[in-house]
Enzyme design. Structure first.
Site, PDB file in Angstrom:
ATOM      1  N   LYS A 168       0.817  -1.255   0.009  1.00  0.00           N
ATOM      2  CA  LYS A 168       0.157   0.056   0.103  1.00  0.00           C
ATOM      3  C   LYS A 168       1.000   1.196  -0.004  1.00  0.00           C
ATOM      4  O   LYS A 168       1.509   1.585   0.953  1.00  0.00           O
ATOM      5  CB  LYS A 168      -0.965  -0.005   1.200  1.00  0.00           C
ATOM      6  CG  LYS A 168      -1.708   1.393   1.188  1.00  0.00           C
ATOM      7  CD  LYS A 168      -2.468   1.499   2.919  1.00  0.00           C
ATOM      8  CE  LYS A 168      -3.115   2.707   2.770  1.00  0.00           C
ATOM      9  NZ  LYS A 168      -2.052   3.854   2.762  1.00  0.00           N
ATOM     10  N   GLU A 241      10.112   0.326  10.975  1.00  0.00           N
ATOM     11  CA  GLU A 241      11.074   1.603  10.925  1.00  0.00           C
ATOM     12  C   GLU A 241      10.328   2.911  10.974  1.00  0.00           C
ATOM     13  O   GLU A 241       9.591   3.375  10.399  1.00  0.00           O
ATOM     14  CB  GLU A 241      11.688   1.402   9.702  1.00  0.00           C
ATOM     15  CG  GLU A 241      12.991   2.338   9.513  1.00  0.00           C
ATOM     16  CD  GLU A 241      12.736   3.764   9.128  1.00  0.00           C
ATOM     17  OE1 GLU A 241      12.878   4.662   9.733  1.00  0.00           O
ATOM     18  OE2 GLU A 241      12.701   4.137   7.654  1.00  0.00           O
ATOM     19  N   CYS A 275      13.820  10.721   7.655  1.00  0.00           N
ATOM     20  CA  CYS A 275      13.773   9.969   9.013  1.00  0.00           C
ATOM     21  C   CYS A 275      15.014  10.042   9.648  1.00  0.00           C
ATOM     22  O   CYS A 275      15.259  10.266  10.686  1.00  0.00           O
ATOM     23  CB  CYS A 275      13.116   8.298   9.302  1.00  0.00           C
ATOM     24  SG  CYS A 275      14.080   7.463   8.114  1.00  0.00           S
ATOM     25  N   GLU A 373      10.347  15.431  16.778  1.00  0.00           N
ATOM     26  CA  GLU A 373      10.901  15.177  15.357  1.00  0.00           C
ATOM     27  C   GLU A 373      10.210  16.444  14.298  1.00  0.00           C
ATOM     28  O   GLU A 373       8.986  16.126  14.289  1.00  0.00           O
ATOM     29  CB  GLU A 373      10.505  13.773  14.987  1.00  0.00           C
ATOM     30  CG  GLU A 373      11.034  13.689  13.347  1.00  0.00           C
ATOM     31  CD  GLU A 373      10.890  12.208  13.002  1.00  0.00           C
ATOM     32  OE1 GLU A 373      11.609  11.664  12.079  1.00  0.00           O
ATOM     33  OE2 GLU A 373       9.944  11.662  13.752  1.00  0.00           O
TER      34      GLU A 373
END
Length: 473
Positions: A168, A241, A275, A373
């Site tokens: 997806k 992750e 990331c 973040e």
């Protein structure tokens, strides 16, 4: 505007219901993709289940050949693909090229990986060996920041391990993935790779589907926790992750002029939507003033704009939700009176999700822009006095994805790296991932591994077969 179809059981199909995809540079609709739900998911999973019965029996050489065909299809069509990627994702053409060619290279490299049997015992009593067997049907969920690299790093090891997959893409960036699906339709055996699109609500359906054996997900920590919950019902295997708040540590012996540009791009590549980008940059007090000034001066030379235009260095934020979150963090910094070296003067009334390059001057450790973040073109520079202090500050995070140390003394760099609580640490470089080395996070940055033999093992179970010798039967 083009309509793109899904790949299910070797055919490009749609269901007559559509999602629109925007170009983040101008907020114009650039394509439509099928809005899939349970029916389409069930079809894709059933196809993957049927295909798995034969695919798991194929030799390593046969699987490698198929994956090499995927790599070739991407590489041979790279010019078309990188332009489409920029249109839907926003990153400048040069960075889109890197992603497309990088995905082709990753597929080619990982096609060479093998999982050899391990002999546990071989004597007069018995022969015991461990083999790796494919886990089954994989559900892959891909984010919007690197949609092609993340798709390939799920499809390829699944296929090499003998699994089949239902993938997806993000609803924000599905176009290039579906174009690749069209290119590989006749390269992969029917049902081994299925790619379906839908809203975020399709993700939990994948996670909870009873005929999916493993979930591999890249995205936020908050969503990763929900995936764990959804997968717990039937104990699916999972690889996560997740987010990162990566720290770079710059020691006083670093060359200010040489390191300034590298530090800039370690934070601002892909508009900071990486990331493993440097999200906290700790600079020793002896060089803080000189280096912070050099980074800010370099930032003035970088153009923020439409990624399809020549000369653009930093493109737009990919989607409105993330754009608004980055603006919120910048506003919080302004409200608290933190000092800006550049940026902070965004005009949200224009077209496109653009955020000026923003660099903050030594905000406090508990500032949101330091503790969270940001995932956008915002860099907090932070001053430190001692190595022990900066290690403690760098480790004072719920995240543990990656980090970097910048120094002429590489032995000292390694000594510091070994004390950082992260899955990856670079010395004098940034964001380098090898197809042959494992990549994964510590703490709330996820678990499991991608890349390398360790990543390949994530798609298998160990099976031990023992033969008793000289047994009386």
């Amino acid at each position: 505007m083009t309509d793109y179809k899904n790949l299910i059981d070797g055919e490009m199909v749609d269901n007559g219901e559509w999602l629109e995809v925007l170009n983040p540079a101008n907020e114009q609709v650039v394509g439509r993709v099928p809005a899939c739900g349970k029916d389409e998911l069930d079809r894709a999973v059933a196809a993957a289940r049927r295909a798995f019965k034969e695919w798991k029996k194929t030799s390593a050489e046969e699987r490698q050949k198929v994956v090499q065909g995927i790599a070739a299809a991407i590489k041979d069509n790279a010019d078309e693909l990188y332009r489409l990627l920029t249109t839907e994702q926003g990153k400048p053409h040069a960075q889109a090229q890197q992603e497309i060619y990088g995905a082709a290279g990753l597929a080619a490299a990982q096609s060479t990986l093998t999982l050899d049997d391990v002999i546990n015992q071989d004597d007069d009593t018995r022969l015991s060996r461990t083999r790796r067997v494919p886990v089954g049907v994989v559900g892959g969920i891909v984010p919007w920041n690197f949609p092609i690299m993340m798709a390939i790093q799920k499809i390829v090891p699944a296929l090499v391990a003998g699994c089949t997959i239902v993938l997806k893409p993000s609803p924000f960036t599905p176009l290039t993935t579906l174009r690749i699906a069209e290119l590989i339709k006749d390269v992969v055996p029917a049902g081994t790779v299925n790619i379906i699109t839908g809203e975020d609500s399709l993700g939990p359906m994948i996670t909870e589907h009873p005929d999916i054996d493993k979930i591999t997900f890249t995205g936020s920590t908050a969503t990763g926790k929900k995936i764990m919950e959804g997968a717990s019902g039937d104990l699916k295997r999972i690889t996560l992750e997740l987010g990162g708040n990566d720290a770079s540590i710059v020691l006083p012996d670093a060359d200010v002029e040489k390191v300034a540009e590298q530090l800039f791009w370690s934070s601002f590549s892909n508009a900071g939507q990486v990331c493993i980008a440097a999200k906290r940059v700790y600079i020793h007090k002896d060089i803080y003033e000189d280096l912070s000034k050099a980074i800010a001066e370099y930032a003035k030379t970088v153009v923020v704009g439409d990624g399809s235009q020549q000369g653009t260095g930093v493109g737009p934020i990919q989607n409105k939700k993330q754009y608004e979150r980055v603006l919120e963090l910048i506003q919080d910094a302004k409200d608290n009176g933190y000092k800006f070296l550049t940026g902070g003067d965004n005009d949200p009334s224009g077209t496109g999700y653009y955020v000026p390059i923003t660099i903050l001057d030594n905000p406090p450790e508990d500032a949101r822009i330091v503790a969270e973040e940001q995932f956008g073109p915002v860099m907090p520079l932070l001053k430190f006095d001692s190595v022990d202090e900066v290690i403690e500050r760098a480790n004072n995070s719920d995240y543990g994805l990656a980090g970097a140390v910048w120094t002429k003394d590489t032995d000292k760099g390694v000594e510091i790296a070994e004390q950082l609580e992260t899955g990856t640490v670079w010395i004098n470089e940034f964001m380098h991932l090898s197809p042959f080395a494992p990549f994964g996070g510590h703490k709330q940055s996820g678990f499991g591994a991608e890349y390398g033999v360790d990543g390949l093992k994530e798609f298998t179970y160990p099976q031990v077969i023992t033969v008793k010798r000289d047994a009386a039967v």
